[in-house]
Design an enzyme around this catalytic site. Structure first.
Site, mmCIF file in Angstrom:
data_model
loop_
_atom_site.group_PDB
_atom_site.id
_atom_site.type_symbol
_atom_site.label_atom_id
_atom_site.label_comp_id
_atom_site.label_asym_id
_atom_site.label_seq_id
_atom_site.Cartn_x
_atom_site.Cartn_y
_atom_site.Cartn_z
ATOM 1 N N ARG A 78 0.946 -1.110 0.198
ATOM 2 C CA ARG A 78 -0.047 -0.079 -0.132
ATOM 3 C C ARG A 78 0.820 1.241 -0.012
ATOM 4 O O ARG A 78 1.600 1.351 0.907
ATOM 5 C CB ARG A 78 -0.964 -0.034 1.205
ATOM 6 C CG ARG A 78 -1.821 -1.230 1.434
ATOM 7 C CD ARG A 78 -3.020 -0.998 2.102
ATOM 8 N NE ARG A 78 -3.715 -2.520 1.695
ATOM 9 C CZ ARG A 78 -5.079 -2.638 2.211
ATOM 10 N NH1 ARG A 78 -5.458 -1.563 2.940
ATOM 11 N NH2 ARG A 78 -5.685 -3.639 1.833
ATOM 12 N N GLU B 156 0.750 4.097 1.189
ATOM 13 C CA GLU B 156 0.093 5.009 2.115
ATOM 14 C C GLU B 156 1.119 6.297 2.225
ATOM 15 O O GLU B 156 1.999 6.364 1.964
ATOM 16 C CB GLU B 156 0.134 4.288 3.551
ATOM 17 C CG GLU B 156 -0.243 2.986 3.599
ATOM 18 C CD GLU B 156 -1.988 3.221 3.878
ATOM 19 O OE1 GLU B 156 -2.388 4.240 3.920
ATOM 20 O OE2 GLU B 156 -2.519 2.052 3.948
ATOM 21 N N ARG C 251 1.119 3.160 12.720
ATOM 22 C CA ARG C 251 0.624 1.819 12.525
ATOM 23 C C ARG C 251 0.046 1.464 10.990
ATOM 24 O O ARG C 251 -0.539 0.720 10.715
ATOM 25 C CB ARG C 251 -1.003 1.972 13.174
ATOM 26 C CG ARG C 251 -1.897 3.124 12.597
ATOM 27 C CD ARG C 251 -2.986 3.283 13.553
ATOM 28 N NE ARG C 251 -3.478 4.754 13.259
ATOM 29 C CZ ARG C 251 -4.518 4.626 12.150
ATOM 30 N NH1 ARG C 251 -5.196 3.783 11.578
ATOM 31 N NH2 ARG C 251 -5.111 5.632 11.728
ATOM 32 N N HIS C 252 0.917 2.143 10.212
ATOM 33 C CA HIS C 252 0.910 1.886 8.700
ATOM 34 C C HIS C 252 2.359 1.771 8.299
ATOM 35 O O HIS C 252 3.192 1.852 8.540
ATOM 36 C CB HIS C 252 0.344 3.279 7.797
ATOM 37 C CG HIS C 252 -1.119 3.400 7.761
ATOM 38 N ND1 HIS C 252 -1.611 4.223 8.949
ATOM 39 C CD2 HIS C 252 -2.150 2.898 7.250
ATOM 40 C CE1 HIS C 252 -3.000 4.336 9.069
ATOM 41 N NE2 HIS C 252 -3.419 3.698 7.904
ATOM 42 N N GLU D 252 -7.950 -0.095 14.235
ATOM 43 C CA GLU D 252 -8.562 -1.079 13.333
ATOM 44 C C GLU D 252 -7.714 -2.222 13.030
ATOM 45 O O GLU D 252 -6.508 -2.213 12.804
ATOM 46 C CB GLU D 252 -9.031 -0.484 12.188
ATOM 47 C CG GLU D 252 -9.782 -1.604 11.276
ATOM 48 C CD GLU D 252 -9.701 -0.938 9.903
ATOM 49 O OE1 GLU D 252 -10.283 0.241 9.484
ATOM 50 O OE2 GLU D 252 -9.195 -1.765 8.918
ATOM 51 N N SER E 110 -11.038 -5.592 8.410
ATOM 52 C CA SER E 110 -12.251 -5.306 7.703
ATOM 53 C C SER E 110 -12.641 -6.322 6.916
ATOM 54 O O SER E 110 -11.999 -7.324 6.709
ATOM 55 C CB SER E 110 -11.915 -4.250 6.470
ATOM 56 O OG SER E 110 -11.416 -2.838 7.121
ATOM 57 N N ARG F 180 -0.503 -5.688 12.995
ATOM 58 C CA ARG F 180 -1.392 -4.859 13.846
ATOM 59 C C ARG F 180 -1.700 -5.828 14.995
ATOM 60 O O ARG F 180 -2.117 -5.351 16.212
ATOM 61 C CB ARG F 180 -2.577 -4.290 13.388
ATOM 62 C CG ARG F 180 -2.228 -2.966 12.299
ATOM 63 C CD ARG F 180 -3.400 -2.141 12.014
ATOM 64 N NE ARG F 180 -2.856 -1.111 11.112
ATOM 65 C CZ ARG F 180 -3.909 -0.302 10.563
ATOM 66 N NH1 ARG F 180 -5.112 -0.360 10.636
ATOM 67 N NH2 ARG F 180 -3.455 0.568 9.578
HETATM 68 P P1 AMO Z 1 -8.344 -3.192 4.762
HETATM 69 O O1 AMO Z 1 -7.914 -2.127 3.516
HETATM 70 O O2 AMO Z 1 -9.086 -2.491 5.824
HETATM 71 O O3 AMO Z 1 -9.641 -4.476 3.848
HETATM 72 O O4 AMO Z 1 -7.153 -3.943 5.299
HETATM 73 C C1 AMO Z 1 -7.279 -5.238 6.371
HETATM 74 C C2 AMO Z 1 -6.669 -4.954 7.394
HETATM 75 O O5 AMO Z 1 -5.173 -5.029 6.775
HETATM 76 C C3 AMO Z 1 -4.419 -4.073 7.644
HETATM 77 N N1 AMO Z 1 -3.750 -3.027 7.082
HETATM 78 C C4 AMO Z 1 -2.528 -2.530 7.309
HETATM 79 N N2 AMO Z 1 -1.705 -2.780 8.352
HETATM 80 C C5 AMO Z 1 -0.537 -2.066 8.039
HETATM 81 N N3 AMO Z 1 0.000 -1.293 7.237
HETATM 82 C C6 AMO Z 1 -0.972 -0.864 6.194
HETATM 83 N N4 AMO Z 1 -0.655 0.153 5.252
HETATM 84 C C7 AMO Z 1 -2.333 -1.699 6.055
HETATM 85 N N5 AMO Z 1 -3.283 -1.637 5.433
HETATM 86 C C8 AMO Z 1 -4.258 -2.523 5.943
HETATM 87 C C9 AMO Z 1 -5.348 -3.467 8.766
HETATM 88 C C10 AMO Z 1 -6.565 -3.774 8.110
HETATM 89 O O6 AMO Z 1 -7.721 -3.456 9.074
HETATM 90 N N6 AMO Z 1 -9.887 -6.516 1.134
HETATM 91 C C11 AMO Z 1 -10.127 -6.018 2.653
HETATM 92 C C12 AMO Z 1 -10.487 -7.153 3.494
HETATM 93 C C13 AMO Z 1 -11.702 -7.785 3.144
HETATM 94 O O7 AMO Z 1 -12.724 -7.399 3.079
HETATM 95 O O8 AMO Z 1 -11.737 -9.138 3.267
HETATM 96 C C14 AMO Z 1 -8.900 -5.171 3.046
HETATM 97 O O9 AMO Z 1 -7.914 -5.226 2.420
HETATM 98 O O10 AMO Z 1 -5.274 -4.163 9.997
HETATM 99 P P1 ATP Z 2 -6.884 0.792 6.520
HETATM 100 O O1 ATP Z 2 -6.458 1.610 5.754
HETATM 101 O O2 ATP Z 2 -6.703 -0.712 5.896
HETATM 102 O O3 ATP Z 2 -8.371 0.707 6.035
HETATM 103 P P2 ATP Z 2 -7.050 2.089 8.665
HETATM 104 O O4 ATP Z 2 -6.970 1.751 10.153
HETATM 105 O O5 ATP Z 2 -5.881 2.940 8.032
HETATM 106 O O6 ATP Z 2 -7.023 0.874 7.879
HETATM 107 P P3 ATP Z 2 -8.675 3.954 7.435
HETATM 108 O O7 ATP Z 2 -10.209 3.833 7.208
HETATM 109 O O8 ATP Z 2 -7.815 4.056 6.411
HETATM 110 O O9 ATP Z 2 -8.388 2.702 8.190
HETATM 111 O O10 ATP Z 2 -8.517 5.180 8.599
HETATM 112 C C1 ATP Z 2 -8.999 5.296 9.618
HETATM 113 C C2 ATP Z 2 -8.898 6.815 9.884
HETATM 114 O O11 ATP Z 2 -7.340 6.632 10.334
HETATM 115 C C3 ATP Z 2 -8.882 7.713 8.964
HETATM 116 O O12 ATP Z 2 -9.949 8.333 8.873
HETATM 117 C C4 ATP Z 2 -7.867 8.897 9.053
HETATM 118 O O13 ATP Z 2 -8.121 9.633 10.047
HETATM 119 C C5 ATP Z 2 -6.674 8.066 9.854
HETATM 120 N N1 ATP Z 2 -5.684 7.826 9.070
HETATM 121 C C6 ATP Z 2 -5.533 6.836 8.030
HETATM 122 N N2 ATP Z 2 -4.711 6.858 7.351
HETATM 123 C C7 ATP Z 2 -3.650 7.773 7.982
HETATM 124 C C8 ATP Z 2 -2.488 8.082 7.614
HETATM 125 N N3 ATP Z 2 -1.863 7.695 6.837
HETATM 126 N N4 ATP Z 2 -1.961 9.341 8.380
HETATM 127 C C9 ATP Z 2 -2.642 9.920 9.484
HETATM 128 N N5 ATP Z 2 -3.949 9.399 9.764
HETATM 129 C C10 ATP Z 2 -4.301 8.292 8.961
#
Ligand code: AMO
Ligand code: ATP
Length: 434
Positions: free
Chosen positions: A211, A213, A219-220, A357, A360, A408
């Protein structure tokens, strides 16, 4: 080297060959001690200068910390030794000398910042408290695989070089594939769905997701480990049940098999597997509860995604793992099915740790015409996804599943402050090697 005895197994009264790293050198004048460390622990090597062969004493005293040695000798009980035993050497071989200047102190006496640790992971993982994280991570993956097996799910591996993205909220990494544009996969989403319509029916995958990001957050990651599940003939509530089972299995595996690692991390007293069912809040209840906390600046209204501060406020309020269900359809991806009696409401869910989170998921749209319509509504070109949508014309059962972020899970389980601590070689905006 197969005749080598681990430090922890060297029995007093035997002669043994131990091998490992020089953890510490204590030269007291007439006598010196080398503390040798291997994956099982430490053992003291006693160098009595007048008693031993001169060449052997010289070898022992010339060595620098973190060099790799093989030591052959008699093992004796010795109360004053750090582990109660010591070796009197007959032979010492310096297998791999270490430079006197180390970029990182594996004994942990000198603290290092995370970037220095990540640049020198080999040395960093010589520290028991760092190694423990990765032993626990391995146990999490083992327990998760076992839980999937108990759920009769089959492990699959899907491509990481793909033609299209699926997770709208995050950017793709483009690559060149024999002159064509391709991407690193963001999620095995579409592939795992295609397999529920195959003879496999219920599948899981543990693999990397990529990703792009935008920001650096604790946490990313740009490359993460996704634990994915998908099952035919499941609805979203059954998918949530499976999610809860798998997450609890990971905690139970660690509680049952990682007592030493938890102790090393100082978590013995605080670590516990979640008990009871995870509460299931609807999105509507969630935003009401968040607004009622008074902890966030802007009042949330229907349709808003949850900000990080909103997630924290709710997490503090709930205080345990929980689900948020029935999200507005408009903020969930095209593949999530809406409720039959309310197209504004989706079957999508998130599973949350109080701090963030973790998962999903949802029930998927399995009706071909609805699926193609969904693409158009989200501004996606159904043509680009034909490899996926066409299989929905040949008997695609109702199905549901989820994706769990492996790092996570480990991070929240161990209370790590930065997700990079849960990856040996993390990828973030700055970091492309090692
Ligand atoms: P989503 O995008 O919410 O859903 O990703 C699922 C879970 O993967 C983890 N995650 C990450 N962890 C670390 N760094 C990241 N950049 C990152 N992005 C995601 C989180 C997140 O909750 N296809 C759907 C899943 C489904 O519906 O089956 C999906 O990818 O813990
Ligand atoms: P995923 O990206 O897998 O969905 P996530 O926990 O990042 O997991 P998001 O829905 O992307 O969930 O983000 C949740 C909230 O976290 C967003 O509304 C935003 O406020 C915050 N957030 C997400 N990404 C970032 C980032 N790169 N920097 C700061 N805040 C973030």
């Amino acid at each position: 080297m197969q005749d080598r005895t681990y430090a922890a197994d060297a029995d007093p009264g035997t002669s043994a060959t131990v091998a490992g790293w020089v953890h510490e050198i204590r030269d007291l004048g007439g006598i010196a001690f080398l503390i040798l460390r291997d994956t099982t622990g430490k053992i003291q090597v006693k160098i009595e200068k007048d008693e031993l062969d001169e060449a052997l004493v010289e070898t022992a005293l010339d060595v620098h910390r973190e060099s790799v040695l093989r030591v052959e000798g008699d093992v004796e009980e010795e109360e004053r030794a750090p582990t109660g035993v010591e070796v009197t050497p007959d032979d010492i071989e310096v297998i791999a000398p270490a430079d006197p200047e180390l970029p990182l102190d594996p004994s942990g006496k000198v603290d290092a910042e995370l970037p220095t640790r990540l640049d020198n992971r080999t040395l960093d993982l010589r520290k028991p408290e760092v190694k423990a994280i990765f032993e626990i991570r391995a146990e999490v993956l083992r327990s998760v695989r076992e839980a999937f097996r108990n759920l009769d799910a089959t492990e699959i591996n899907t491509p990481k070089i793909v033609a299209t993205g699926t997770e709208g909220g995050t950017e793709l990494f483009p690559i060149t594939y024999f002159g064509r544009e391709a991407f690193m996969n963001q999620s095995p989403q579409l592939f795992k769905q295609l397999m529920v319509g195959s003879g496999l029916e219920r599948v899981f995958e543990i693999g990397p997701i990529f990703r792009a990001e935008e920001h650096n957050t604790p946490r990313h990651l740009n490359e993460a480990t996704s634990i994915d599940f998908e099952s035919a003939f499941y609805d979203h509530t059954e998918a949530m049940d499976a999610c809860e089972t798998v997450v609890k299995a990971a905690y139970e595996g660690v509680a049952g098999n990682c007592a030493d690692e938890l102790e090393t991390l100082g978590l013995t007293e605080v670590f516990s597997a979640p008990e009871g069912d995870f509460p299931r809040l609807t999105y509507e209840e969630a935003i009401e509860r968040i607004n009622a906390t008074g902890e966030i600046d802007d009042v949330l209204v229907w349709g808003d995604d949850l900000s990080t501060e909103a997630e924290h406020a709710l997490g503090q309020d709930v205080g345990e793992h929980y689900f948020i269900t029935d999200w507005p359809s408009e903020i969930k991806p095209f593949y999530i099915k809406d409720h039959d009696d309310d197209p504004e409401l989706s079957t999508g869910f998130d599973m949350m740790h109080p701090s963030m989170e973790l998962v999903s998921g949802g029930q998927r749209e399995h009706r071909h015409d609805h699926l193609v319509e969904g693409f158009e509504q989200q501004g996606l070109d159904p043509g680009a996804f034909e490899y996926y949508t066409k299989m929905f014309k040949y008997g695609m059962p109702p199905h549901a599943g989820w994706g769990l972020g492996g790092e996570r899970l480990v991070m929240t389980m161990l209370g790590l402050e930065n997700i990079r601590e849960a990856v040996i070689f993390p990828r973030d905006r700055q970091r492309l090697s090692p």
